[in-house]
Design a protein around this motif. Structure first.
Motif, PDB file in Angstrom:
ATOM      1  N   GLN A   1       0.732  -1.133  -0.177  1.00  0.00           N
ATOM      2  CA  GLN A   1      -0.200  -0.387  -0.330  1.00  0.00           C
ATOM      3  C   GLN A   1       0.903   1.333  -0.070  1.00  0.00           C
ATOM      4  OE1 GLN A   1      -3.136   0.909   0.032  1.00  0.00           O
ATOM      5  NE2 GLN A   1      -2.899   2.271  -0.412  1.00  0.00           N
ATOM      6  N   MET A   2       0.576   2.172  -0.986  1.00  0.00           N
ATOM      7  CA  MET A   2       1.671   3.637  -0.457  1.00  0.00           C
ATOM      8  C   MET A   2       0.630   4.300  -0.776  1.00  0.00           C
ATOM      9  SD  MET A   2       3.974   2.005  -4.244  1.00  0.00           S
ATOM     10  CE  MET A   2       2.648   2.220  -4.944  1.00  0.00           C
ATOM     11  N   ASN A   3       1.142   5.327  -0.080  1.00  0.00           N
ATOM     12  CA  ASN A   3       0.331   6.957  -0.046  1.00  0.00           C
ATOM     13  C   ASN A   3       0.876   7.446  -0.272  1.00  0.00           C
ATOM     14  OD1 ASN A   3      -2.173   4.841   1.043  1.00  0.00           O
ATOM     15  ND2 ASN A   3      -1.290   4.880   2.548  1.00  0.00           N
ATOM     16  N   SER A   4       0.737   9.241  -0.184  1.00  0.00           N
ATOM     17  CA  SER A   4       1.176  10.193   0.072  1.00  0.00           C
ATOM     18  C   SER A   4       2.829   9.893  -1.043  1.00  0.00           C
ATOM     19  CB  SER A   4       2.276  10.310   1.571  1.00  0.00           C
ATOM     20  OG  SER A   4       0.960  10.568   1.817  1.00  0.00           O
ATOM     21  N   LEU A   5       2.272   9.416  -2.335  1.00  0.00           N
ATOM     22  CA  LEU A   5       3.056   9.303  -3.310  1.00  0.00           C
ATOM     23  C   LEU A   5       3.524   9.995  -3.476  1.00  0.00           C
ATOM     24  CD1 LEU A   5       1.025   6.428  -4.952  1.00  0.00           C
ATOM     25  CD2 LEU A   5       3.762   6.403  -4.460  1.00  0.00           C
ATOM     26  N   LYS A   6       4.977  10.130  -4.706  1.00  0.00           N
ATOM     27  CA  LYS A   6       6.088  11.503  -4.630  1.00  0.00           C
ATOM     28  C   LYS A   6       6.164  11.069  -5.576  1.00  0.00           C
ATOM     29  CE  LYS A   6       7.489  11.785   0.175  1.00  0.00           C
ATOM     30  NZ  LYS A   6       8.671  12.185   1.218  1.00  0.00           N
ATOM     31  N   PRO A   7       6.845  12.233  -6.669  1.00  0.00           N
ATOM     32  CA  PRO A   7       7.289  11.963  -8.419  1.00  0.00           C
ATOM     33  C   PRO A   7       8.194  11.316  -8.172  1.00  0.00           C
ATOM     34  CG  PRO A   7       7.172  14.148  -7.969  1.00  0.00           C
ATOM     35  CD  PRO A   7       7.179  13.820  -6.943  1.00  0.00           C
ATOM     36  N   GLU A   8       9.577  11.243  -6.915  1.00  0.00           N
ATOM     37  CA  GLU A   8      10.646  10.538  -6.810  1.00  0.00           C
ATOM     38  C   GLU A   8      10.368   8.659  -6.876  1.00  0.00           C
ATOM     39  OE1 GLU A   8       9.605  13.332  -5.265  1.00  0.00           O
ATOM     40  OE2 GLU A   8      11.023  13.453  -2.929  1.00  0.00           O
ATOM     41  N   ASP A   9       9.146   8.413  -6.865  1.00  0.00           N
ATOM     42  CA  ASP A   9       8.503   7.533  -6.281  1.00  0.00           C
ATOM     43  C   ASP A   9       8.547   6.202  -7.865  1.00  0.00           C
ATOM     44  OD1 ASP A   9       6.866   8.051  -3.758  1.00  0.00           O
ATOM     45  OD2 ASP A   9       8.880   7.065  -2.905  1.00  0.00           O
TER      46      ASP A   9
ATOM     47  N   GLN B   1       4.440  -1.148 -13.729  1.00  0.00           N
ATOM     48  CA  GLN B   1       5.201   0.600 -13.186  1.00  0.00           C
ATOM     49  C   GLN B   1       4.236   1.100 -12.712  1.00  0.00           C
ATOM     50  OE1 GLN B   1       7.460   1.915 -15.428  1.00  0.00           O
ATOM     51  NE2 GLN B   1       7.371   3.563 -14.988  1.00  0.00           N
ATOM     52  N   VAL B   2       4.842   1.819 -11.884  1.00  0.00           N
ATOM     53  CA  VAL B   2       4.160   3.140 -11.164  1.00  0.00           C
ATOM     54  C   VAL B   2       4.848   4.872 -11.643  1.00  0.00           C
ATOM     55  CG1 VAL B   2       3.505   4.072  -8.834  1.00  0.00           C
ATOM     56  CG2 VAL B   2       3.583   1.923  -9.390  1.00  0.00           C
ATOM     57  N   THR B   3       3.995   5.607 -11.824  1.00  0.00           N
ATOM     58  CA  THR B   3       4.004   6.955 -11.888  1.00  0.00           C
ATOM     59  C   THR B   3       3.569   7.751 -11.504  1.00  0.00           C
ATOM     60  OG1 THR B   3       4.417   5.713 -14.842  1.00  0.00           O
ATOM     61  CG2 THR B   3       4.267   8.484 -14.482  1.00  0.00           C
ATOM     62  N   VAL B   4       4.379   8.355 -10.823  1.00  0.00           N
ATOM     63  CA  VAL B   4       3.820   9.626  -9.836  1.00  0.00           C
ATOM     64  C   VAL B   4       4.038  11.226 -10.882  1.00  0.00           C
ATOM     65  CG1 VAL B   4       3.245  10.633  -8.157  1.00  0.00           C
ATOM     66  CG2 VAL B   4       4.304   8.123  -7.904  1.00  0.00           C
ATOM     67  N   SER B   5       3.137  11.973 -11.297  1.00  0.00           N
ATOM     68  CA  SER B   5       2.872  13.311 -11.439  1.00  0.00           C
ATOM     69  C   SER B   5       3.022  14.372 -10.554  1.00  0.00           C
ATOM     70  CB  SER B   5       2.304  13.459 -13.219  1.00  0.00           C
ATOM     71  OG  SER B   5       0.411  13.622 -11.642  1.00  0.00           O
ATOM     72  N   SER B   6       4.225  15.120 -11.322  1.00  0.00           N
ATOM     73  CA  SER B   6       3.438  16.315  -9.958  1.00  0.00           C
ATOM     74  C   SER B   6       3.053  17.699 -10.446  1.00  0.00           C
ATOM     75  CB  SER B   6       5.482  16.909 -10.057  1.00  0.00           C
ATOM     76  OG  SER B   6       5.338  17.868 -11.393  1.00  0.00           O
TER      77      SER B   6
END
Length: 127
Positions: free
Chosen positions: A82-90, A122-127
């Motif tokens: 479970q991944m919360n508060s995701l950041k672009p660096e994730d 793949q996990v992509t987190v955009s700012s």
């Protein structure tokens, strides 16, 4: 032989959440230590989290502590991240992996401990 299949990756905005799943084959699944690793573009693969066979013991990389939670359901032969508060660096490809030996907190972050690996999601987190 153990086969692992990850799922649950996708694209999300910063601050959002995702839950990754890793389904495993193998009769001794409930005895395995399971780890999550990730690899960002142009970077080496790095440890994210690991969990003992019972789920009672976990270990997390400092970069994800307090944001990511790993769990497992041995009846379903599945582990979760479970991944919360995701950041672009994730942003990375996330892999689950099996260490067939009993839980040992020392060295749990070492790739050498893990004998079986999934194909990644793949996990992509955009700012």
């Amino acid at each position: 032989q153990v086969q692992l299949v990850e799922s649950g990756g996708g694209s999300v905005q910063a601050g959002g959440s995702l839950r990754l799943s890793c389904a495993a084959s193998g009769r001794a699944f409930s005895t395995y230590t399971i780890g999550w690793f990730r690899q960002a573009p142009g970077k080496e693969r790095e440890f994210v989290a690991a969990i003992s066979w019972s789920g009672a013991s976990t270990s997390y990389a400092d970069s994800v502590k307090g944001r990511f939670t790993m769990s497992r359901d041995n009846a379903k032969r599945t582990v979760y991240l479970q991944m919360n508060s995701l950041k672009p660096e994730d942003t990375a490809v996330y892999y689950c992996a099996v260490d067939p030996s009993p839980w040992r907190s020392t060295g749990v972050a070492g790739e050498y401990r893990y004998d079986y690996w999934g194909q990644g999601t793949q996990v992509t987190v955009s700012s």
